[in-house]
Design a protein around this motif. Structure first.
Motif, short mmCIF file in Angstrom:
data_model
loop_
_atom_site.label_atom_id
_atom_site.label_comp_id
_atom_site.label_asym_id
_atom_site.label_seq_id
_atom_site.Cartn_x
_atom_site.Cartn_y
_atom_site.Cartn_z
N ARG A 276 -1.29 6.03 -7.43
CA ARG A 276 -2.49 5.54 -6.76
C ARG A 276 -2.19 4.23 -6.04
N VAL A 277 -2.92 3.99 -4.98
CA VAL A 277 -2.84 2.69 -4.31
C VAL A 277 -3.27 1.62 -5.32
N GLY A 278 -2.47 0.56 -5.41
CA GLY A 278 -2.75 -0.50 -6.37
C GLY A 278 -1.95 -0.37 -7.66
N ASP A 279 -1.32 0.77 -7.88
CA ASP A 279 -0.51 0.95 -9.09
C ASP A 279 0.69 0.01 -9.09
N ARG B 58 1.22 -0.52 -2.15
CA ARG B 58 0.32 -1.09 -1.14
C ARG B 58 -0.39 0.00 -0.35
N GLY B 59 0.28 1.12 -0.17
CA GLY B 59 -0.30 2.23 0.56
C GLY B 59 0.46 3.51 0.30
N HIS C 205 1.20 7.62 1.91
CA HIS C 205 1.06 8.65 2.94
C HIS C 205 1.64 9.94 2.39
N PRO D 76 -2.73 9.14 5.50
CA PRO D 76 -2.91 8.15 4.43
C PRO D 76 -3.67 8.77 3.26
N ALA D 77 -3.39 8.26 2.08
CA ALA D 77 -4.04 8.78 0.87
C ALA D 77 -4.22 7.64 -0.12
N GLU D 78 -5.28 7.75 -0.93
CA GLU D 78 -5.49 6.79 -2.01
C GLU D 78 -4.80 7.24 -3.29
N VAL D 79 -4.66 8.57 -3.44
CA VAL D 79 -4.07 9.15 -4.65
C VAL D 79 -3.16 10.29 -4.23
#
Length: 578
Positions: A201-204, A218-219, A221, A226-229
């Protein structure tokens, strides 16, 4: 998403097929397109019947075998490509051997350039070779990237192929083998790889294998979006904070923090017909290519010592390759990523027998008790006897209570006046965790208090009990007549003996030199209750028939226990008395 490798042919038969199938150019480098030769890993993707399918296009030429192996090592299935006009080629044999060694068991045969030659002969020859290795029976489709013939049938077969793949485990720890690392202006460091299982996940926060450094996602793809998870299995590009491009390269890995252990020594099962001898080879696993020293353990196992630490678990598969001979030696499966030292004559044979009988059982026997999280990090399920997050060797767990009871009895016999056996001593001798030790002590009927093990045999030795009985006879007539120090010495009652008698409930020590029967404080409280409050020390002495030597420490003892309360004038009353 599903990820499959495209392997088999040396020229642009594969690349042209992927272009026709996906509408994308898998060859990333101008030189590849100029030479008509795949040099490095290429990537393309498409949607088939609602399923996203990503392709890793691997080089075919033997000079680029390490690149090919980096692309095949992390994927579960293969689209194997053979050209109708050229048939089976030597590089296809190496690709097939690599797929077999990596344990790829799901595949599909595409016979390209069917517009140039009758595909029947090439198809039958390829199927026969695939049938003889791990892929076994696979569907075959004749296609032409030029005319488009066979592409609809190929799409149907691809959908059938990916529908039969095992589902990835969302709960798995992340291990993303890096196959590319680059910088993007304004974004920073980006790495790509095939996520086989787990979720990112973004932020992991992730850990760089081997260094322990933490980086932050940070991000993300995937398939150019783009994807959050992102969930495995998937091709993923990860934009990292906290890492420079040069910090990561092909063969490195991003890990779930603290969930993995890296190792430079593993014991493996050898998969394939080739026997190995003591020699230098290269271990290919995931996208990594690690030079290693091989030491045979019998004929079917070996100890590998790699030059770099790798995040490996039991069950991981890879292959050994001879870079000088440009050939795959055999496949390997990791059996034990934390093996014991081999020392002494016959050590290799003994280790082979351990591996044959079960590496997990041998590991538990060797360590006694292992944390469940530590076993998971090694790739093994919780096994043995589970006690509060620990897995204990069953034989040790069964024998431990009896061994502890015998040890405590021996220590008590050696020093019968000791207050108990220190738990710390037993912990050091048994080398098991506190929770396991305390469970075993309970099972042995041994109580723990104040860091000491006290057994039912805490009674006094016969000789000491007889001496204390002499005092008790005297106290029966005069309960507040404390023996003098010389009298105690004559009876052989030093401080150690008096302490043991006090623990046994046979007497009470008011001071090092004032000893009374155990019920003396209660008897005194009863007698003092009859006195008018407040009372003096002198009045207490008279009521008890005691000397000042005894009365003063006895009253102080009652003060400490809260039985009596002393006022500013030095007089006392029983607590609660008017």
């Amino acid at each position: 998403m599903y990820v499959i490798a495209t392997a088999g042919h040396v020229d642009h038969g594969k690349s042209a097929l992927l272009r026709a199938l996906t509408g994308m150019e898998p060859d990333r480098w101008a030189e590849e397109r100029r030479r008509g030769l795949t040099i490095d890993l290429g990537f393309a993707w498409t949607a088939v019947g609602g399923a996203d399918i990503a392709f890793v296009d691997v080089p075919g030429h033997e000079r680029f075998a390490p690149n090919m192996l980096a692309g095949v090592g992390a994927v579960p299935a293969v689209l194997f490509v053979v050209a109708a006009d050229e048939g089976w080629q030597p590089q296809a044999t190496e690709h097939l051997a690599a797929l077999d060694a990596f344990g790829v068991r799901h595949g599909l045969l595409a016979v390209t350039k069917s517009d140039r030659a009758d595909p029947a002969g090439a198809t039958e020859a390829a199927l026969e070779r695939l049938r003889a290795r791990g892929l076994g029976e696979v569907p075959a489709v004749a296609v032409s990237a030029t005319t488009g013939a066979g592409l609809p049938e190929l799409r149907e077969c691809l959908l059938d192929l990916v529908s039969g793949l095992p589902a990835a485990d969302d709960d798995a720890d992340v291990r993303l083998w890096v196959d590319r690392s680059f910088s993007v202006r304004g974004a920073g460091t980006v790495v790509t790889g095939t996520l086989g299982a787990g979720v990112v996940r973004v932020g992991d926060a992730l850990e760089l294998a081997g260094s322990g450094r933490r980086v932050v996602v940070r991000g993300l793809h995937t398939l150019g979006r783009p994807a959050e998870v992102v969930r495995g299995t998937a091709r993923v590009a990860v934009n990292l904070r906290g890492a420079e491009r040069d910090d990561l390269r092909r063969g490195d890995a991003l890990l779930t923090p603290t969930a993995w252990r890296t190792t430079t020594e593993v014991d493996v099962a050898l998969r394939g017909r080739a026997a190995v001898v003591n020699r230098e080879l290269v271990l290919h696993i995931g996208s990594a290519a690690a030079p290693c020293r091989v030491r045979p353990l019998g004929t079917s196992n070996a100890r590998l010592r790699t030059q770099v630490a790798l995040p490996l678990r039991a069950g991981d598969v890879g292959l050994l390759r001879d870079p000088g001979g440009h050939r795959i030696v055999c496949g390997v499966e990791v059996l034990d990523p934390d093996p014991p030292t081999l020392a002494g004559r016959g050590a290799a044979g003994r280790r082979e027998r351990e591996l044959r009988d079960g590496p997990v059982s041998a590991y538990l026997r060797r360590h006694g008790a292992v944390g469940t999280s530590a076993l998971r990090a090694l790739g093994w399920p919780s096994t043995g006897v589970e006690v509060d997050g620990w897995c204990v060797d069953p034989d040790l767990f069964a024998a431990l209570p009896g061994a502890l009871a015998s040890r405590v009895a021996a220590l008590r016999a050696a020093d019968p006046l000791a207050p108990g056996v220190p738990v710390a001593l037993l912990r050091q001798e048994t080398a098991v965790p506190d929770t396991v030790l305390r469970d075993a002590l309970t099972a042995a009927g041994l109580a723990v208090s104040g860091g000491l093990v006290r057994a039912g045999g805490d009674g006094l030795p016969d000789a000491l009990a007889a001496v204390v009985a002499v005092l008790e006879e005297r106290w029966a007539a005069a309960p507040f007549a404390a023996p003098e120090a010389d009298d105690l010495a004559a009876l052989g009652l030093g401080q150690k003996e008096l302490a043991a008698a006090e623990r046994a409930g046979r007497l009470v020590r008011l001071s090092p030199s004032v000893v009374l029967p155990a019920d003396a404080p209660a008897t005194a409280a009863s007698l003092l209750a009859a006195l008018p409050a407040p009372f003096t020390v002198s009045a207490a002495r008279s009521a008890l028939g005691a000397t000042r030597r005894v009365a003063v420490p006895l009253l102080e003892h009652l003060d400490r226990r809260g039985v009596t309360v002393r006022d500013a004038a030095g007089q006392r009353r029983l607590r609660g008395a008017g």
